[in-house]
Scaffold this motif. Structure first.
Motif, short mmCIF file in Angstrom:
data_model
loop_
_atom_site.label_atom_id
_atom_site.label_comp_id
_atom_site.label_asym_id
_atom_site.label_seq_id
_atom_site.Cartn_x
_atom_site.Cartn_y
_atom_site.Cartn_z
N VAL A 15 12.98 -19.91 -1.03
CA VAL A 15 12.51 -18.53 -1.16
C VAL A 15 13.70 -17.58 -1.28
O VAL A 15 13.68 -16.64 -2.09
N GLN A 16 14.74 -17.80 -0.49
CA GLN A 16 15.93 -16.95 -0.58
C GLN A 16 16.59 -17.05 -1.96
O GLN A 16 17.05 -16.05 -2.51
N ARG A 17 16.65 -18.25 -2.49
CA ARG A 17 17.24 -18.41 -3.82
C ARG A 17 16.41 -17.71 -4.88
O ARG A 17 16.96 -17.12 -5.81
N GLN A 18 15.09 -17.78 -4.74
CA GLN A 18 14.23 -17.08 -5.68
C GLN A 18 14.43 -15.57 -5.57
O GLN A 18 14.49 -14.86 -6.58
N ALA A 19 14.55 -15.08 -4.33
CA ALA A 19 14.79 -13.66 -4.14
C ALA A 19 16.14 -13.24 -4.71
O ALA A 19 16.27 -12.15 -5.29
N ALA A 20 17.16 -14.07 -4.55
CA ALA A 20 18.48 -13.76 -5.11
C ALA A 20 18.42 -13.69 -6.64
O ALA A 20 19.06 -12.83 -7.25
N GLU A 21 17.62 -14.57 -7.24
CA GLU A 21 17.47 -14.53 -8.69
C GLU A 21 16.77 -13.25 -9.13
O GLU A 21 17.17 -12.60 -10.10
N TRP A 22 15.75 -12.85 -8.39
CA TRP A 22 15.04 -11.61 -8.73
C TRP A 22 15.92 -10.39 -8.49
O TRP A 22 15.81 -9.41 -9.21
N LYS A 23 16.77 -10.45 -7.46
CA LYS A 23 17.72 -9.36 -7.23
C LYS A 23 18.69 -9.26 -8.41
O LYS A 23 19.02 -8.15 -8.87
N PHE A 24 19.13 -10.40 -8.93
CA PHE A 24 20.04 -10.41 -10.07
C PHE A 24 19.38 -9.79 -11.30
O PHE A 24 20.05 -9.17 -12.13
N ARG A 25 18.07 -9.94 -11.40
CA ARG A 25 17.34 -9.38 -12.54
C ARG A 25 16.79 -7.98 -12.26
O ARG A 25 15.94 -7.48 -13.00
N ASN A 26 17.27 -7.38 -11.17
CA ASN A 26 16.87 -6.01 -10.80
C ASN A 26 15.38 -5.90 -10.50
O ASN A 26 14.78 -4.84 -10.66
N LEU A 27 14.78 -6.99 -10.05
CA LEU A 27 13.40 -6.96 -9.61
C LEU A 27 13.29 -6.68 -8.12
O LEU A 27 12.20 -6.36 -7.63
N LEU A 28 14.39 -6.83 -7.40
CA LEU A 28 14.45 -6.53 -5.97
C LEU A 28 15.67 -5.67 -5.70
O LEU A 28 16.70 -5.78 -6.37
N THR A 29 15.57 -4.86 -4.68
CA THR A 29 16.73 -4.11 -4.21
C THR A 29 17.48 -4.94 -3.16
O THR A 29 16.98 -5.96 -2.69
N GLU A 30 18.66 -4.47 -2.80
CA GLU A 30 19.43 -5.17 -1.78
C GLU A 30 18.69 -5.16 -0.45
O GLU A 30 18.73 -6.15 0.30
N GLU A 31 18.02 -4.06 -0.16
CA GLU A 31 17.27 -3.98 1.10
C GLU A 31 16.11 -4.98 1.11
O GLU A 31 15.84 -5.62 2.13
N GLN A 32 15.44 -5.12 -0.01
CA GLN A 32 14.34 -6.06 -0.08
C GLN A 32 14.83 -7.51 0.02
O GLN A 32 14.20 -8.35 0.66
N GLU A 33 15.96 -7.78 -0.61
CA GLU A 33 16.52 -9.13 -0.50
C GLU A 33 16.93 -9.43 0.93
O GLU A 33 16.70 -10.54 1.44
N ALA A 34 17.52 -8.44 1.60
CA ALA A 34 17.88 -8.63 3.01
C ALA A 34 16.64 -8.85 3.87
O ALA A 34 16.67 -9.64 4.82
N GLN A 35 15.55 -8.16 3.54
CA GLN A 35 14.32 -8.35 4.28
C GLN A 35 13.76 -9.76 4.08
O GLN A 35 13.25 -10.38 5.01
N VAL A 36 13.89 -10.28 2.86
CA VAL A 36 13.45 -11.65 2.60
C VAL A 36 14.26 -12.64 3.44
O VAL A 36 13.69 -13.57 4.04
#
Length: 380
Positions: A15-36
């Motif tokens: 799940v973290q790796r998926q969130a990191a990929e979405w963060k790279f594609r600007n689908l998540l913010t840094e705060e949202q990735e940290a929350q994940v």
């Protein structure tokens, strides 16, 4: 079989790796990735690649010194039986050390655990070669499968699927090569076995074996194509027959293999696009390029330089035409990067984590065509 690594941490890591990929594609913010990361914690020790290589080498040297110490001071290895006993003792020691380090140091494919696993498997196989030195090849492969399959099920090591795949095909080839009819039907057997392995791998949904499943899928797709490729079948048929001629003789069912050589890559490309399966699509493109080479090898009328120039022109023209055509998404396919996916998959997972329920949409499944690692969603 009980798994060696923490199943929940493995799932959270994905799940973290998926969130990191979405963060790279600007689908998540840094705060949202940290929350994940906060909602899906994992405490594995996962060093960088260079540290991992160093730890692997260190563990191999340490295991070698351990075996040497036992050989020099505790065991008389003058006979095969005594050396086999030493190997089994070393195997047990490596397994105990591996399990202890995983539980206490939270190792996860960090180099040390990989080295200890390979050392244990090697030590377990040594007595087989020493005590059964005249056994047939398929017998050695069966024993190796009996050792490697449980190890892969417990530790999900990435070399395990490769070894298992190779051993299975070696057993099949060894048995079929004993009969003339088996030699003739070997390409079809390769294709059938590849199809069975691919189907079984696709049915596995356990996150713990996600990467192992990917490896099985790739290997099965490649061998399925090679089993039907005209050039491979024709040249290997001459090699098996012991012919040393410059041009391999024609094979039986040649039109059928011409058909396979063309249709299989096109099928890979078609279904890769239809199912948004990036792995299937890429393998299809590579297979199609090899099919072009296959036909050119036997029927080519152009020189190598002329063929390369012509192929380059066709590829560039095709790429430009497709980019222009797909600039506006058509049939769910686009030349743009996948930036239109919603966060519904991740939100459903987070909701499931908080509410204790299982989300209905398994959006993180590979190859499903929604967003997972196998491809893109509506825009591919």
């Amino acid at each position: 079989m009980k798994k060696a690594y923490n199943q929940i941490w493995v799932e959270n890591l994905r799940v973290q790796r998926q969130a990191a990929e979405w963060k790279f594609r600007n689908l998540l913010t840094e705060e949202q990735e940290a929350q994940v990361k906060e909602l899906f914690p994992e405490k594995f020790y996962r060093p960088g690649i260079f540290v991992k290589i160093g730890l692997f080498c260190f563990a191999v040297v340490a295991a070698s010194f351990f075996v040497s110490f036992l050989t020099l001071f505790l065991f008389d290895t003058g006979s095969d039986t005594s050396f086999s006993a030493l190997s089994l003792i070393c195997c047990a020691c490596f397994i105990v050390a591996l399990e202890h380090l995983i539980k206490t140091k939270n190792l996860f494919h960090s180099g040390v655990d990989n080295a200890l696993l390979y050392a244990a498997i090697t030590a377990a196989m040594v007595p087989v070669f020493l005590l059964f030195d005249h056994a047939p090849l398929w017998g050695y492969c069966l024993i190796a499968l009996a050792v490697i399959v449980p190890a892969t099920l417990r530790y999900a090591d990435l070399l395990g699927p490769i070894a298992i795949f190779g051993l299975i095909f070696t057993i099949m080839a060894e048995l079929m090569m004993k009969f003339p009819l088996g030699k003739a039907l070997l390409p079809f057997a390769v294709m059938i076995l590849s199809g069975v392995i691919y189907t079984l791998a696709r049915k596995s949904k356990d996150t713990y074996y996600h990467e192992c499943r990917r490896i099985f899928e790739v290997l099965a797709l490649v061998t399925f194509y090679l089993g039907g490729n005209y050039l491979v079948v024709r040249e290997l048929n001459a090699l098996i027959s012991g012919l040393t001629v410059s041009v391999a003789p024609q094979i039986a069912f040649a039109p059928l293999f011409y058909f396979f050589t063309l249709v299989i890559p096109l099928s890979y490309v078609f279904f890769g696009l239809k199912k948004s399966d990036r792995v299937l699509f890429i393998i299809g493109l590579v297979a199609f390029a090899f099919s072009v080479y296959t036909y050119k090898h036997y029927f080519g009328i152009l020189t190598a330089s002329q063929g390369l120039v012509l192929a380059g022109i066709v590829m560039i023209a095709t790429a430009i035409a497709l980019i222009k055509y797909l600039h506006t998404p058509k049939h769910g396919i686009s030349d743009e990067q996948n930036r239109k996916n919603s966060l519904e998959n991740l939100q459903s997972v987070i909701a499931a984590q908080q509410l204790g329920v299982t989300p209905a949409d398994q959006g993180l499944e590979f190859g499903g065509g929604t967003f997972g690692g196998g491809g893109a969603g509506e825009a591919y």
